[in-house]
Scaffold this active site. Structure first.
Site, short mmCIF file in Angstrom:
data_model
loop_
_atom_site.label_atom_id
_atom_site.label_comp_id
_atom_site.label_asym_id
_atom_site.label_seq_id
_atom_site.Cartn_x
_atom_site.Cartn_y
_atom_site.Cartn_z
N TYR A 129 -1.43 -0.68 10.81
CA TYR A 129 -1.81 -0.93 8.72
C TYR A 129 -0.42 0.00 8.18
O TYR A 129 0.44 -1.26 7.41
CB TYR A 129 -3.27 -0.41 8.12
CG TYR A 129 -2.65 -0.55 7.20
CD1 TYR A 129 -3.48 -1.86 6.42
CD2 TYR A 129 -2.42 -0.01 6.17
CE1 TYR A 129 -3.49 -2.35 5.63
CE2 TYR A 129 -3.21 0.11 4.89
CZ TYR A 129 -3.39 -1.69 4.14
OH TYR A 129 -3.43 -1.64 3.20
N SER A 162 0.57 -1.33 0.03
CA SER A 162 -0.12 0.01 -0.26
C SER A 162 1.43 1.63 0.07
O SER A 162 1.74 1.55 0.51
CB SER A 162 -0.94 -0.27 0.98
OG SER A 162 -1.90 1.25 1.80
#
Length: 262
Positions: A155, A142
């Site tokens: 995350y 990501s």
């Protein structure tokens, strides 16, 4: 093309599985795609049906990649089903927003188990198969793993670790002819994020701040993964490729008082 896509029941994973089936048939007339999800579901069955409609052969394997015993089983079952593997895509991932100051140990560890440890254990399980075919391993990370994402819990940390893991594997596996890369999506409209885009004003604002003037679609990421798994990328390894429409490198455009190009 013999590929394994972990986390393929919807969104980016489903798009990757379908794109690999389509491109595999176009390139060689043959494709076997193993798709996985945590548990059986109508969505996973529909992806398998889509693979069949494209002329490829699907195989379904289920299991929670966050369970330390599961990645090795998934890898072994995929290798057995296909008689080997050319490409492995670690796409499964979860989020659990929250500030680090108050984040629970359980949340921190669960995200690392799924987003980082799972792909590592999967990589271990498919290494020999990929070495035999001079294949490729691709992890879906990501842009949040390349830039801090406040409020994202662990995350960003898990995805940063995943990127570094891929870069280290690329160095270790390069002499064996195995390529390892990460793809780092930006804002992508998926079933997981659909509730955000249900608000037309937010959807329009997000489109506006992307230099390409649109939020991405799952197939935008799938095309990058397919490229990395193909012979066209035969000299590409150890890369973390952002696919975000230019968003994450556009920060200077928001500095007040700068000259505008138009």
């Amino acid at each position: 093309m013999k590929a394994l896509v972990v986390g393929a029941s919807r969104g980016i994973g489903a798009a990757i599985a379908l794109r690999l089936a389509k491109d595999g048939i176009a390139r060689s007339g043959f494709a076997q795609i193993v798709i996985t999800a945590r548990a059986p579901s109508p969505a996973l069955t529909e992806v398998a049906s889509g693979i069949t409609r494209l002329g490829a052969q699907p195989h379904i394997v289920t299991g929670d990649i966050g369970d330390a015993t599961v990645p090795a089983r998934i890898g072994a079952e995929a290798i057995e089903a296909c008689g080997g593997l050319d490409l492995v895509v670690a796409n499964a991932g979860i989020t659990s927003p929250g500030p680090l100051a108050t984040l629970s140990i359980e949340s921190w560890e669960r995200l690392f188990a799924v987003n980082t440890r799972g792909p590592w254990l999967l990589a271990q399980s498919v290494y020999e198969a990929l070495r035999a075919t001079k294949g490729s391993f691709v992890a879906v990370a990501s842009m949040s793993g390349m830039f801090p994402h406040p409020g994202s819990g662990s995350y960003s940390s898990t995805k940063a670790a995943l990127i570094m893991m891929c870069q280290q594997l690329a160095q270790e596996w390069g002499p064996d002819g195995v390529r390892v890369n990460a793809v780092c999506p930006g804002m992508i409209r998926t079933p997981m994020t659909e509730s955000i885009y249900a608000d037309p004003a937010i959807a329009a604002r997000r489109d506006e701040i992307v230099p390409l003037k649109r939020v991405g679609q799952p197939d935008d990421i799938a095309r990058v993964v397919s490229f990395l798994g193909s012979d066209d990328a035969r000299y590409v390894t150890g890369e973390a490729i952002r696919a975000d429409g230019g968003f994450s490198s556009s920060i200077l455009s928001y500095v007040p008082g700068l000259a505008k190009s138009r």
